[in-house]
Enzyme design. Structure first.
Site, PDB file in Angstrom:
ATOM      1  N   GLU A 180      73.772  11.700  44.431  1.00  0.00           N
ATOM      2  CA  GLU A 180      72.874  11.208  43.395  1.00  0.00           C
ATOM      3  C   GLU A 180      72.971  12.110  42.169  1.00  0.00           C
ATOM      4  O   GLU A 180      72.885  13.311  42.276  1.00  0.00           O
ATOM      5  CB  GLU A 180      71.433  11.196  43.938  1.00  0.00           C
ATOM      6  CG  GLU A 180      70.457  10.527  43.022  1.00  0.00           C
ATOM      7  CD  GLU A 180      71.007   9.205  42.486  1.00  0.00           C
ATOM      8  OE1 GLU A 180      71.152   8.274  43.279  1.00  0.00           O
ATOM      9  OE2 GLU A 180      71.301   9.118  41.279  1.00  0.00           O
ATOM     10  N   LYS A 235      80.022  16.284  43.398  1.00  0.00           N
ATOM     11  CA  LYS A 235      78.600  16.507  43.105  1.00  0.00           C
ATOM     12  C   LYS A 235      78.349  17.994  42.810  1.00  0.00           C
ATOM     13  O   LYS A 235      77.673  18.343  41.832  1.00  0.00           O
ATOM     14  CB  LYS A 235      77.768  16.032  44.300  1.00  0.00           C
ATOM     15  CG  LYS A 235      76.326  16.439  44.276  1.00  0.00           C
ATOM     16  CD  LYS A 235      75.552  15.736  43.172  1.00  0.00           C
ATOM     17  CE  LYS A 235      74.179  16.341  43.082  1.00  0.00           C
ATOM     18  NZ  LYS A 235      73.139  15.529  42.660  1.00  0.00           N
ATOM     19  N   CYS A 291      68.586  21.826  42.152  1.00  0.00           N
ATOM     20  CA  CYS A 291      70.028  21.616  42.349  1.00  0.00           C
ATOM     21  C   CYS A 291      70.956  22.704  41.825  1.00  0.00           C
ATOM     22  O   CYS A 291      71.833  23.167  42.545  1.00  0.00           O
ATOM     23  CB  CYS A 291      70.430  20.294  41.707  1.00  0.00           C
ATOM     24  SG  CYS A 291      69.883  18.876  42.657  1.00  0.00           S
TER      25      CYS A 291
HETATM   26  C1  UDX Z   1      70.416  18.192  37.674  1.00  0.00           C
HETATM   27  C2  UDX Z   1      71.585  17.309  37.217  1.00  0.00           C
HETATM   28  O1  UDX Z   1      71.473  17.084  35.796  1.00  0.00           O
HETATM   29  C3  UDX Z   1      71.575  15.990  37.962  1.00  0.00           C
HETATM   30  O2  UDX Z   1      72.715  15.217  37.616  1.00  0.00           O
HETATM   31  C4  UDX Z   1      71.590  16.270  39.465  1.00  0.00           C
HETATM   32  O3  UDX Z   1      71.501  15.075  40.193  1.00  0.00           O
HETATM   33  C5  UDX Z   1      70.451  17.187  39.855  1.00  0.00           C
HETATM   34  O4  UDX Z   1      70.478  18.382  39.065  1.00  0.00           O
HETATM   35  P1  UDX Z   1      67.802  18.236  37.201  1.00  0.00           P
HETATM   36  O5  UDX Z   1      67.837  19.551  37.910  1.00  0.00           O
HETATM   37  O6  UDX Z   1      66.789  17.237  37.624  1.00  0.00           O
HETATM   38  O7  UDX Z   1      69.223  17.514  37.326  1.00  0.00           O
HETATM   39  O8  UDX Z   1      67.567  18.474  35.639  1.00  0.00           O
HETATM   40  P2  UDX Z   1      68.497  18.878  34.390  1.00  0.00           P
HETATM   41  O9  UDX Z   1      68.146  18.018  33.263  1.00  0.00           O
HETATM   42  O10 UDX Z   1      69.935  18.932  34.754  1.00  0.00           O
HETATM   43  O11 UDX Z   1      67.981  20.343  34.035  1.00  0.00           O
HETATM   44  C6  UDX Z   1      68.189  21.446  34.904  1.00  0.00           C
HETATM   45  C7  UDX Z   1      67.660  22.708  34.259  1.00  0.00           C
HETATM   46  O12 UDX Z   1      68.471  23.109  33.165  1.00  0.00           O
HETATM   47  C8  UDX Z   1      66.241  22.572  33.710  1.00  0.00           C
HETATM   48  O13 UDX Z   1      65.505  23.742  33.994  1.00  0.00           O
HETATM   49  C9  UDX Z   1      66.449  22.410  32.224  1.00  0.00           C
HETATM   50  O14 UDX Z   1      65.342  22.822  31.474  1.00  0.00           O
HETATM   51  C10 UDX Z   1      67.657  23.308  32.015  1.00  0.00           C
HETATM   52  N1  UDX Z   1      68.437  22.955  30.832  1.00  0.00           N
HETATM   53  C11 UDX Z   1      69.087  21.754  30.751  1.00  0.00           C
HETATM   54  C12 UDX Z   1      68.535  23.857  29.778  1.00  0.00           C
HETATM   55  O15 UDX Z   1      67.950  24.944  29.830  1.00  0.00           O
HETATM   56  N2  UDX Z   1      69.273  23.518  28.679  1.00  0.00           N
HETATM   57  C13 UDX Z   1      69.943  22.328  28.578  1.00  0.00           C
HETATM   58  O16 UDX Z   1      70.603  22.099  27.556  1.00  0.00           O
HETATM   59  C14 UDX Z   1      69.834  21.413  29.646  1.00  0.00           C
END
Ligand code: UDX
Ligand code: ADP
Length: 482
Positions: A180, A235, A291
């Protein structure tokens, strides 16, 4: 040409197996299982989808008639639940019945990093997956397609197959990997309009059966099929690449602070190169979530287990930099506040690991708080979606100090203005949109002076903050360089 290939492929599909998917079970009603199954049910009204979990409270919450009480907060989720629940979407704790009746079973249980034994702190703990496999094997009386939805180490499908085949009742299991890619906070749009759906497997009919379910709303060309191992590894690699971008820009943020560059400007300049692209270049106090860290640690563990130390060391740096970013933010707060935060009122705006979710797993806020609490700061926390119980649980889980001590030093409040009254400092830990629209003039008037704001997400308007005479710091551009 393309349509011919598809046509030829379809001719050889075992339509019996495809058409047999009338019932789906999903084991695990969490952040992945819940939203994913809701959308599958919404888009396939002819298929009965039952989501099961051992956790009675969680299932009760999924069944709550008040949609505000769903166990997870995701924009748009309530509408999907309203449409499908009770029609062809059900939530239950009767795991065995759901397994027995299903033609296809998704495994969406959690796979946290191991906290004990071999691989402690790095490998994924597969005990929940194994329990599921054993339960499926003991209950199943008919052939089933088993779909790995949880993120798993490469070649977990081998272990799954071995357990199923050796402990089962002689029925056939076809294992598919269908990782996913949804991100929390945008789970529903991500599911409804995915960049791609990835399905790995060995049995073409089983693959096509799952393709058929996604084809109800995803264009065929966005459904990629691979072998099992490529799917499992993809993944981990996708998450590792995304996290690596965040660590890369965070590394540059520290350099910006000492050189006078502005990390947002650098990110924009760099991201407009179409080969690099603008996404995941937002500098922050550090990435969190269930993740990124887990998957990279997993990648590192796998690489080490094959003696690929250069590969392992390379990816490990992404985590080390992220840890550094969290601790340097806490250190910055302490340093700017005259090297002591003892007894000082520091407000945390945000606790979730990102906006639009109530999930706090691996949130940077937890580690920054822990750092400051070790210096005896008083922390007042406001988050629009995270409960006080969850916040105390997160802190207690670290085991740094007693639960009583966490309760003594930390206060969780429901009103951000109340929180900020008499505060020495405010730290923004999550990028919730509402923070931008607060009455910052009022907040300033009620704070102690100097009034520090440490913006770990660059959400506030720096010129406004400066005009209001806040001592304002944001990651990656230190306007108050000392
Ligand atoms: C991530 C992956 O994006 C997704 O495809 C996978 O299925 C699960 O892991 P998620 O952990 O839900 O998703 O959120 P994501 O938007 O990826 O953000 C992860 C972390 O990185 C957050 O703490 C976010 O604040 C941080 N982040 C993200 C940043 O600090 N800067 C960015 O530019 C993007
Ligand atoms: P994720 O983010 O991967 O969805 P969560 O922790 O939110 O992780 O959800 C996983 C869910 O799986 C939890 O609600 C947990 O109770 C459930 N679970 C774990 N093991 C089993 C099992 N053997 N049978 C049923 N549910 C399980």
């Amino acid at each position: 040409m393309m349509s011919k290939v598809l046509f030829q492929k379809k001719q050889t599909i075992d339509y019996k197996l495809m058409m047999n998917v009338k019932k789906i079970a999903c084991i695990g009603a969490g952040y992945v299982g819940g939203p994913t199954m809701s959308v599958i049910a919404q888009k396939n009204p002819g298929i009965i989808v039952t989501v099961v979990d051992l956790n009675q409270a969680r299932i009760d919450a999924w069944n709550d008639s008040d949609l505000n009480n769903l166990p997870i907060y995701e924009p748009g989720l309530a509408d999907v639940i309203e449409e499908a629940r009770g029609r062809n979407l059900f939530f239950s704790t009767d795991v065995e019945k759901a397994i027995d009746e299903a033609d296809m079973i998704f495994i969406s249980v959690n796979t946290p990093t191991k906290t004990y034994g071999k691989g402690k702190g790095q490998a994924a703990d597969l005990k929940f997956i194994e329990l599921c496999a054993r339960q499926i094997a003991s209950v199943a009386q008919s052939d089933k397609i088993i779909v790995e939805k949880s993120t798993l180490p490469v070649r977990t499908a081998d272990a799954l197959k071995s357990i199923l085949d050796n402990t089962g009742n002689g029925v056939n299991f076809h294992i598919l990997s269908n990782p996913e890619f949804l991100a929390e906070g945008t789970a529903i749009p991500d599911l409804q309009s995915p960049d791609r759906v990835l399905i790995g497997g060995e049995n073409r009919d089983a693959i096509e059966a799952l393709v058929g379910i996604y084809e109800a709303w995803v264009p065929r060309e966005r459904i990629l099929t691979t072998n099992l191992w490529s799917s499992e590894l993809s993944k981990l690699v996708a998450n590792a690449f995304l996290a690596q971008r965040v660590s890369s820009i965070n590394a540059i943020s520290e350099l910006c602070e000492v050189t006078g560059a502005n990390v947002d400007e650098v990110a924009r300049a760099v991201g407009t190169d179409s080969r690099i692209g603008p996404k995941f270049l937002k500098s922050s106090v550090g990435f969190g979530g269930s993740c990124f860290q887990k998957d990279i640690l997993n990648l590192v563990y796998i690489a080490r287990s094959y003696n690929l130390h250069a590969v392992a060391n390379y990816w490990e740096q992404v985590i080390l930099l992220n840890d550094h970013q969290k601790s340097r933010f806490a250190e910055k707060i302490i340093r700017d506040m005259y090297n002591t935060v003892n007894g000082k009122r520091i407000v945390f705006l945000g606790w979730a690991f990102k906006k639009d979710t109530n999930d706090t797993r691996e949130s940077a806020a937890i580690y920054v708080a822990d750092h400051l609490l070790s210096e005896e700061a008083n922390i007042i926390i406001y988050d629009p979606k995270v409960t006080a119980e969850q916040i105390y649980r997160d802190l207690d889980y670290l085991g740094t100090r007693s639960s009583e001590e966490n309760k003594r030093l930390v206060q969780v409040v429901e009103d951000p203005y109340e929180a900020c009254k008499d505060a020495h400092a405010i730290a923004v830990l999550t990028e919730w949109d509402e923070f931008r629209t607060y009455d910052w003039k009022l907040i300033k008037e009620q704070m102690k002076r100097p009034s520090f704001v440490f913006d770990g997400r660059s959400v506030l308007d720096s010129s406004l903050m400066e005009s209001l005479n806040f001592t304002y710091y944001k990651i990656g551009s230190d306007v108050n360089q000392k």
